[in-house]
Design a protein around this motif. Structure first.
Motif, PDB file in Angstrom:
ATOM      1  N   VAL A   1       0.790  -1.119  -0.050  1.00  0.00           N
ATOM      2  CA  VAL A   1       0.018   0.050   0.075  1.00  0.00           C
ATOM      3  C   VAL A   1       1.010   1.020   0.063  1.00  0.00           C
ATOM      4  CG1 VAL A   1      -1.755   1.364   1.326  1.00  0.00           C
ATOM      5  CG2 VAL A   1      -2.140  -1.204   1.074  1.00  0.00           C
ATOM      6  N   ALA A   2       1.829   1.359   0.795  1.00  0.00           N
ATOM      7  CA  ALA A   2       2.720   2.534   0.905  1.00  0.00           C
ATOM      8  C   ALA A   2       3.603   2.708  -0.461  1.00  0.00           C
ATOM      9  CB  ALA A   2       3.630   2.331   1.967  1.00  0.00           C
ATOM     10  N   GLN A   3       3.691   1.949  -1.197  1.00  0.00           N
ATOM     11  CA  GLN A   3       4.176   2.015  -2.503  1.00  0.00           C
ATOM     12  C   GLN A   3       3.328   2.332  -3.614  1.00  0.00           C
ATOM     13  OE1 GLN A   3       7.336  -1.092  -3.182  1.00  0.00           O
ATOM     14  NE2 GLN A   3       7.833  -1.066  -1.132  1.00  0.00           N
ATOM     15  N   ALA A   4       2.048   2.458  -3.663  1.00  0.00           N
ATOM     16  CA  ALA A   4       1.331   2.644  -4.626  1.00  0.00           C
ATOM     17  C   ALA A   4       1.541   3.970  -5.202  1.00  0.00           C
ATOM     18  CB  ALA A   4      -0.072   2.713  -4.130  1.00  0.00           C
ATOM     19  N   ALA A   5       1.743   3.948  -6.465  1.00  0.00           N
ATOM     20  CA  ALA A   5       2.179   4.871  -7.471  1.00  0.00           C
ATOM     21  C   ALA A   5       1.271   5.196  -8.724  1.00  0.00           C
ATOM     22  CB  ALA A   5       3.531   4.727  -7.795  1.00  0.00           C
ATOM     23  N   GLY A   6       0.228   4.122  -9.022  1.00  0.00           N
ATOM     24  CA  GLY A   6      -0.483   4.491 -10.199  1.00  0.00           C
ATOM     25  C   GLY A   6      -1.968   4.733  -9.782  1.00  0.00           C
ATOM     26  N   THR A   7      -2.736   3.907 -10.286  1.00  0.00           N
ATOM     27  CA  THR A   7      -4.297   4.309 -10.017  1.00  0.00           C
ATOM     28  C   THR A   7      -4.727   4.130  -8.741  1.00  0.00           C
ATOM     29  OG1 THR A   7      -4.752   1.896 -10.589  1.00  0.00           O
ATOM     30  CG2 THR A   7      -5.119   3.572 -12.528  1.00  0.00           C
ATOM     31  N   CYS A   8      -3.857   3.438  -7.764  1.00  0.00           N
ATOM     32  CA  CYS A   8      -4.181   3.334  -6.249  1.00  0.00           C
ATOM     33  C   CYS A   8      -3.336   4.573  -5.454  1.00  0.00           C
ATOM     34  CB  CYS A   8      -3.827   1.852  -5.685  1.00  0.00           C
ATOM     35  SG  CYS A   8      -4.924   0.729  -6.646  1.00  0.00           S
ATOM     36  N   ALA A   9      -2.817   5.359  -6.118  1.00  0.00           N
ATOM     37  CA  ALA A   9      -1.958   6.235  -5.344  1.00  0.00           C
ATOM     38  C   ALA A   9      -2.889   7.126  -4.579  1.00  0.00           C
ATOM     39  CB  ALA A   9      -1.213   7.149  -6.301  1.00  0.00           C
ATOM     40  N   GLY A  10      -2.577   7.528  -3.416  1.00  0.00           N
ATOM     41  CA  GLY A  10      -3.384   8.440  -2.488  1.00  0.00           C
ATOM     42  C   GLY A  10      -4.900   8.074  -2.194  1.00  0.00           C
ATOM     43  N   VAL A  11      -5.297   6.583  -2.643  1.00  0.00           N
ATOM     44  CA  VAL A  11      -6.382   6.009  -2.030  1.00  0.00           C
ATOM     45  C   VAL A  11      -6.663   5.765  -0.781  1.00  0.00           C
ATOM     46  CG1 VAL A  11      -8.127   3.848  -2.534  1.00  0.00           C
ATOM     47  CG2 VAL A  11      -6.947   5.057  -4.394  1.00  0.00           C
ATOM     48  N   LEU A  12      -5.491   5.281  -0.106  1.00  0.00           N
ATOM     49  CA  LEU A  12      -5.596   4.856   1.357  1.00  0.00           C
ATOM     50  C   LEU A  12      -4.303   5.300   2.060  1.00  0.00           C
ATOM     51  CD1 LEU A  12      -6.804   1.109   1.828  1.00  0.00           C
ATOM     52  CD2 LEU A  12      -8.194   3.200   2.124  1.00  0.00           C
ATOM     53  N   ASP A  13      -4.537   5.852   3.115  1.00  0.00           N
ATOM     54  CA  ASP A  13      -2.957   6.136   3.862  1.00  0.00           C
ATOM     55  C   ASP A  13      -2.874   4.905   4.865  1.00  0.00           C
ATOM     56  OD1 ASP A  13      -4.778   6.203   6.290  1.00  0.00           O
ATOM     57  OD2 ASP A  13      -4.969   8.469   6.269  1.00  0.00           O
ATOM     58  N   ILE A  14      -1.786   5.034   5.590  1.00  0.00           N
ATOM     59  CA  ILE A  14      -1.036   3.754   6.156  1.00  0.00           C
ATOM     60  C   ILE A  14      -2.288   3.335   7.185  1.00  0.00           C
ATOM     61  CG2 ILE A  14       0.676   2.913   7.455  1.00  0.00           C
ATOM     62  CD1 ILE A  14       1.272   3.263   4.477  1.00  0.00           C
ATOM     63  N   ARG A  15      -2.656   4.440   7.893  1.00  0.00           N
ATOM     64  CA  ARG A  15      -3.371   4.263   9.057  1.00  0.00           C
ATOM     65  C   ARG A  15      -4.935   3.522   8.635  1.00  0.00           C
ATOM     66  NH1 ARG A  15      -5.012   9.111  13.173  1.00  0.00           N
ATOM     67  NH2 ARG A  15      -2.647   8.740  13.274  1.00  0.00           N
ATOM     68  N   GLU A  16      -5.448   3.896   7.535  1.00  0.00           N
ATOM     69  CA  GLU A  16      -6.830   3.525   7.030  1.00  0.00           C
ATOM     70  C   GLU A  16      -6.335   2.042   6.339  1.00  0.00           C
ATOM     71  OE1 GLU A  16     -10.860   3.924   6.692  1.00  0.00           O
ATOM     72  OE2 GLU A  16      -9.233   4.899   7.859  1.00  0.00           O
ATOM     73  N   ALA A  17      -5.146   1.868   5.953  1.00  0.00           N
ATOM     74  CA  ALA A  17      -5.017   0.614   5.387  1.00  0.00           C
ATOM     75  C   ALA A  17      -5.017  -0.597   6.354  1.00  0.00           C
ATOM     76  CB  ALA A  17      -3.611   0.508   4.387  1.00  0.00           C
TER      77      ALA A  17
ATOM     78  N   THR B   1      -1.841  -4.857   0.331  1.00  0.00           N
ATOM     79  CA  THR B   1      -1.200  -4.723  -1.093  1.00  0.00           C
ATOM     80  C   THR B   1      -2.379  -4.041  -2.055  1.00  0.00           C
ATOM     81  OG1 THR B   1      -1.895  -6.997  -1.817  1.00  0.00           O
ATOM     82  CG2 THR B   1       0.470  -6.712  -0.927  1.00  0.00           C
ATOM     83  N   VAL B   2      -1.890  -3.424  -2.993  1.00  0.00           N
ATOM     84  CA  VAL B   2      -2.813  -2.808  -4.190  1.00  0.00           C
ATOM     85  C   VAL B   2      -2.359  -3.750  -5.694  1.00  0.00           C
ATOM     86  CG1 VAL B   2      -2.852  -0.956  -2.785  1.00  0.00           C
ATOM     87  CG2 VAL B   2      -1.304  -1.044  -4.622  1.00  0.00           C
TER      88      VAL B   2
ATOM     89  N   GLU C   1     -10.281   3.665 -15.081  1.00  0.00           N
ATOM     90  CA  GLU C   1      -9.120   3.344 -14.135  1.00  0.00           C
ATOM     91  C   GLU C   1      -9.858   2.479 -12.969  1.00  0.00           C
ATOM     92  OE1 GLU C   1      -7.528   7.058 -13.122  1.00  0.00           O
ATOM     93  OE2 GLU C   1      -6.198   7.107 -14.881  1.00  0.00           O
ATOM     94  N   GLN C   2      -8.969   1.657 -12.634  1.00  0.00           N
ATOM     95  CA  GLN C   2      -9.310   0.617 -11.647  1.00  0.00           C
ATOM     96  C   GLN C   2      -8.132   0.656 -10.390  1.00  0.00           C
ATOM     97  OE1 GLN C   2     -10.313  -3.737 -11.924  1.00  0.00           O
ATOM     98  NE2 GLN C   2     -12.091  -2.758 -11.883  1.00  0.00           N
ATOM     99  N   CYS C   3      -8.428   0.457  -9.330  1.00  0.00           N
ATOM    100  CA  CYS C   3      -7.591   0.014  -8.284  1.00  0.00           C
ATOM    101  C   CYS C   3      -8.362  -0.775  -7.434  1.00  0.00           C
ATOM    102  CB  CYS C   3      -7.484   1.410  -7.151  1.00  0.00           C
ATOM    103  SG  CYS C   3      -6.741   1.012  -5.925  1.00  0.00           S
ATOM    104  N   SER C   4      -7.382  -2.023  -7.225  1.00  0.00           N
ATOM    105  CA  SER C   4      -7.754  -3.321  -6.464  1.00  0.00           C
ATOM    106  C   SER C   4      -6.992  -3.243  -4.798  1.00  0.00           C
ATOM    107  CB  SER C   4      -7.677  -4.604  -7.085  1.00  0.00           C
ATOM    108  OG  SER C   4      -8.373  -4.536  -8.289  1.00  0.00           O
ATOM    109  N   LEU C   5      -7.657  -3.449  -3.934  1.00  0.00           N
ATOM    110  CA  LEU C   5      -7.249  -3.288  -2.542  1.00  0.00           C
ATOM    111  C   LEU C   5      -6.832  -4.761  -2.128  1.00  0.00           C
ATOM    112  CD1 LEU C   5      -8.695  -0.144  -0.954  1.00  0.00           C
ATOM    113  CD2 LEU C   5      -6.464  -0.223  -2.465  1.00  0.00           C
TER     114      LEU C   5
ATOM    115  N   LEU D   1     -10.027  -7.466  -1.543  1.00  0.00           N
ATOM    116  CA  LEU D   1     -11.045  -6.763  -0.635  1.00  0.00           C
ATOM    117  C   LEU D   1     -12.180  -6.166  -1.317  1.00  0.00           C
ATOM    118  CD1 LEU D   1      -8.692  -6.241   2.282  1.00  0.00           C
ATOM    119  CD2 LEU D   1     -10.611  -8.487   2.052  1.00  0.00           C
ATOM    120  N   PHE D   2     -11.472  -4.877  -2.155  1.00  0.00           N
ATOM    121  CA  PHE D   2     -12.445  -3.829  -2.843  1.00  0.00           C
ATOM    122  C   PHE D   2     -11.739  -3.645  -4.051  1.00  0.00           C
ATOM    123  CE2 PHE D   2     -11.367  -2.890   1.940  1.00  0.00           C
ATOM    124  CZ  PHE D   2     -12.853  -2.895   2.310  1.00  0.00           C
TER     125      PHE D   2
END
Length: 285
Positions: free
Chosen positions: A201-217, A224-225, A236-240, A247-248
């Motif tokens: 999660v902390a390395q998300a740099a594409g379509t998942c960038a900024g979707v979750l912060d570390i605390r919310e993750a 992972t994303v 665009e799509q992001c999978s968590l 999960l999402f």
């Protein structure tokens, strides 16, 4: 007198049928050479089509028709003497005539980039789609798609690039024809064929960038994303995920592709059109 009228009527019908046959024959006639510039009402990116096929004469056919209540254009281009080979296909529509199909609605597509709002995908056959702001057209937008009938695995890198260029440069020609005010990008120098990337999660740099912060993750147990390159792709799509467990899945739509849960998962244009029709229907007494 009745016989004269019948003769005149019969003659008129014959002339009308002959004229119709002539027009039909003109439409069906395969045009090549300099006539390619007239295809798609003069918007076909001829040089991009020539580069895709390489040396040799090309043939083309096009027609206009009604799509979702609005006039749209379809064009096909192929190599002369190779009727069973590759065919390039173009569609040019006003934004109001958009319907989900091809690269524009493909979540696994990557941005065309180079300043364009558009998508490129090569999952089976390469496809590209471009959207340009265009106030004179219905829905205030111009939507152009390009594809080929040949599988991606049988095409060279140059040919794949030409699919994207065919979409962007045909859109450029069409934007000029319709006096569109939208900003146009540059002729693509390459296409991004990057696949789905799995990252923490902390390395998300594409379509998942900024979707979750570390605390919310951490709260959601997301570790992972799965993401594609970010940009101005039309979908665009992001999978968590938690490890390999999905999960999402979140999907973002641009322009006519966007949909809202509050609108019954319709695009704003489709939602407005549906309710406009309802308002026009007479109310029961």
């Amino acid at each position: 007198m009745a016989r004269l009228r019948l003769t005149l009527l019969t003659g008129a019908v014959v002339l009308a049928l002959a004229a119709a046959a002539l027009l039909w024959g003109v439409w069906l006639r395969d045009e090549g050479g300099d006539d390619l510039a007239d295809r798609c009402q003069g918007t076909l990116a001829v040089e991009e089509a020539r580069t895709f096929f390489g040396a040799g004469e090309l043939k083309a056919r096009g027609h206009s028709g009604n799509w979702a209540g609005h006039e749209s254009q379809w064009c096909s281009v192929w190599a002369k003497g190779d009727d069973s080979g590759s065919v390039l296909r173009l569609q040019i529509r006003p934004r109001a005539a958009y319907r989900a199909n091809g690269a524009g609605d493909e979540a696994s597509a990557t941005p065309i980039g180079h300043g364009w709002n558009g998508s490129f995908t090569d999952r089976q056959q390469p496809q590209a789609a471009v959207l340009v702001d265009c106030a004179p057209l219905a829905g205030k937008g111009l939507y152009v798609t390009a594809e080929t009938t040949t599988p991606t695995k049988d095409l060279s890198a140059t040919q794949l690039l030409q699919i994207a260029r065919l979409a962007t440069e045909t859109a450029r020609n069409a934007a000029s024809r319709f006096s569109c005010e939208g900003k146009l990008g540059e002729r693509p120098a390459h296409v991004d064929r990057t696949g789905w990337a799995q990252r923490p999660v902390a390395q998300a740099a594409g379509t998942c960038a900024g979707v979750l912060d570390i605390r919310e993750a951490a709260r959601l147990s997301v570790t992972t994303v799965s993401e594609k390159p970010a940009g101005h792709a039309l979908t665009e799509q992001c999978s968590l995920k938690r490890g390999k467990l999905g999960l999402f899945h979140m999907t973002a739509y641009y322009g006519p592709h966007r949909r809202h849960s509050a609108c019954d998962w319709l695009s704003p244009i489709d939602y407005e059109n549906r309710h406009h029709v309802r308002e026009q229907q007479p109310q029961a007494a």
